[in-house]
Design an enzyme around this catalytic site. Structure first.
Site, PDB file in Angstrom:
ATOM      1  N   TYR A  54       0.840  -1.209   0.000  1.00 28.43           N
ATOM      2  CA  TYR A  54       0.000   0.000   0.000  1.00 28.43           C
ATOM      3  C   TYR A  54       0.870   1.252   0.000  1.00 28.43           C
ATOM      4  CZ  TYR A  54      -4.167  -2.833   0.909  1.00 28.43           C
ATOM      5  OH  TYR A  54      -5.207  -3.736   0.806  1.00 28.43           O
ATOM      6  N   ASN A 155     -13.834  -4.819   2.868  1.00 27.28           N
ATOM      7  CA  ASN A 155     -14.327  -4.904   1.484  1.00 27.28           C
ATOM      8  C   ASN A 155     -13.862  -6.179   0.780  1.00 27.28           C
ATOM      9  OD1 ASN A 155     -11.699  -4.204   1.043  1.00 27.28           O
ATOM     10  ND2 ASN A 155     -12.117  -2.357  -0.117  1.00 27.28           N
ATOM     11  N   GLU A 169       2.937  -5.075  -7.617  1.00 31.81           N
ATOM     12  CA  GLU A 169       2.355  -5.801  -6.480  1.00 31.81           C
ATOM     13  C   GLU A 169       2.706  -7.295  -6.535  1.00 31.81           C
ATOM     14  OE1 GLU A 169      -1.814  -4.804  -6.658  1.00 31.81           O
ATOM     15  OE2 GLU A 169      -1.467  -2.753  -6.004  1.00 31.81           O
TER      16      GLU A 169
HETATM   17  P1  CMP Z   1      -7.895  -1.939  -1.395  1.00 31.13           P
HETATM   18  O1  CMP Z   1      -8.522  -2.236  -2.698  1.00 31.13           O
HETATM   19  O2  CMP Z   1      -7.244  -2.996  -0.615  1.00 31.13           O
HETATM   20  O3  CMP Z   1      -6.796  -0.790  -1.669  1.00 31.13           O
HETATM   21  C1  CMP Z   1      -6.790   0.486  -1.079  1.00 31.13           C
HETATM   22  C2  CMP Z   1      -7.548   0.453   0.194  1.00 31.13           C
HETATM   23  O4  CMP Z   1      -7.678   1.684   0.868  1.00 31.13           O
HETATM   24  C3  CMP Z   1      -8.962   0.046  -0.118  1.00 31.13           C
HETATM   25  O5  CMP Z   1      -8.998  -1.317  -0.441  1.00 31.13           O
HETATM   26  C4  CMP Z   1      -9.682   0.430   1.157  1.00 31.13           C
HETATM   27  O6  CMP Z   1      -9.549  -0.579   2.119  1.00 31.13           O
HETATM   28  C5  CMP Z   1      -8.884   1.642   1.607  1.00 31.13           C
HETATM   29  N1  CMP Z   1      -9.577   2.888   1.362  1.00 31.13           N
HETATM   30  C6  CMP Z   1      -9.625   3.559   0.221  1.00 31.13           C
HETATM   31  N2  CMP Z   1     -10.312   4.684   0.378  1.00 31.13           N
HETATM   32  C7  CMP Z   1     -10.704   4.733   1.669  1.00 31.13           C
HETATM   33  C8  CMP Z   1     -11.449   5.655   2.468  1.00 31.13           C
HETATM   34  N3  CMP Z   1     -11.933   6.788   1.971  1.00 31.13           N
HETATM   35  N4  CMP Z   1     -11.659   5.356   3.771  1.00 31.13           N
HETATM   36  C9  CMP Z   1     -11.171   4.210   4.279  1.00 31.13           C
HETATM   37  N5  CMP Z   1     -10.455   3.333   3.577  1.00 31.13           N
HETATM   38  C10 CMP Z   1     -10.232   3.573   2.300  1.00 31.13           C
END
Ligand code: CMP
Length: 200
Positions: A54, A155, A169
């Site tokens: 990340y 999610n 990645e």
């Molecule tokens: P992921 O697809 O794992 O990659 C980026 C992650 O950031 C995303 O899933 C969410 O878990 C997190 N994320 C992105 N935007 C937000 C937000 N506005 N608030 C909280 N978490 C976020």
């Protein structure tokens, strides 16, 4: 030039997907569209590996942080640091979440694999991801709720959003020798130009 059918993407079923016994449901959606799994492993990620994965920039932290601050204002919650810091906290919370238990990491291959997987997975926030997508069908979290509780949004799944990101990645999660180059019988129907060999 590499043939477009060889495009690769990276997918992780997060701890909530594994704990909710959704591995089979999720994988079947990728399989039935015609995508090919070329690597797969169940592991408990290291925190360092997740931080590397990340690697967001300040613009990302700021945009996300602004939204969190707005939510906190709307919910009459205290705001005790700049928005960008709330944005940074998202990744800290994600690392805590991702290291809480096993995840399933995969490399998935096929024509426009990145775009097709993104479409099947659905929008990042479950509240607004479309019906028929993995997140839309199997979870109900929201940024608002996860923000109030100061935890990562549940999610279910992560997927790469660009082919260059997928390349970066994949290297974090797999050794080259763990990715298997093989032919699947489906590919003859999906991609072959000459449809010989069907009729006897
Ligand atoms: P992921 O697809 O794992 O990659 C980026 C992650 O950031 C995303 O899933 C969410 O878990 C997190 N994320 C992105 N935007 C937000 C937000 N506005 N608030 C909280 N978490 C976020």
């Amino acid at each position: 030039m590499q043939h477009p059918k060889k495009e690769q993407t990276f997918v992780i079923i997060k701890p909530d997907g594994v704990q909710r016994s959704l591995i089979g449901e999720i994988i079947s959606r990728f399989e039935r569209v015609g995508l090919k799994i070329t690597a797969m492993k169940l592991l408990v990620p290291e925190a360092e590996q997740c931080w590397k994965h990340y690697n967001k920039d300040d613009a990302w932290f700021q945009t996300k942080g602004d939204r969190i601050v707005k939510n906190r204002e709307e919910n009459n919650m205290p705001i005790d640091k700049p928005a960008i810091e709330y944005g940074r906290d998202i990744i800290g919370q994600l690392v805590t979440f991702m290291t809480a238990g096993p995840v399933l990491a995969m490399v998935i291959e096929g024509n426009q694999a990145v775009g097709i997987v993104t479409k099947l997975v659905g929008g990042t926030e479950p509240l607004t991801s479309d019906i028929g997508t993995i997140r839309g069908d199997y979870t109900l979290d929201s940024y608002e709720l996860s923000g109030i509780d100061e935890r990562a949004v549940r999610n279910l799944i992560h997927c790469s959003d660009k082919p260059e990101e997928a390349e970066r990645e994949i290297k974090i999660w797999f050794d080259e020798k763990e990715i298997i180059s093989y032919r699947s019988i489906n590919e003859a129907m999906l991609y072959d130009v000459n449809l010989d060999g069907i009729l006897e």
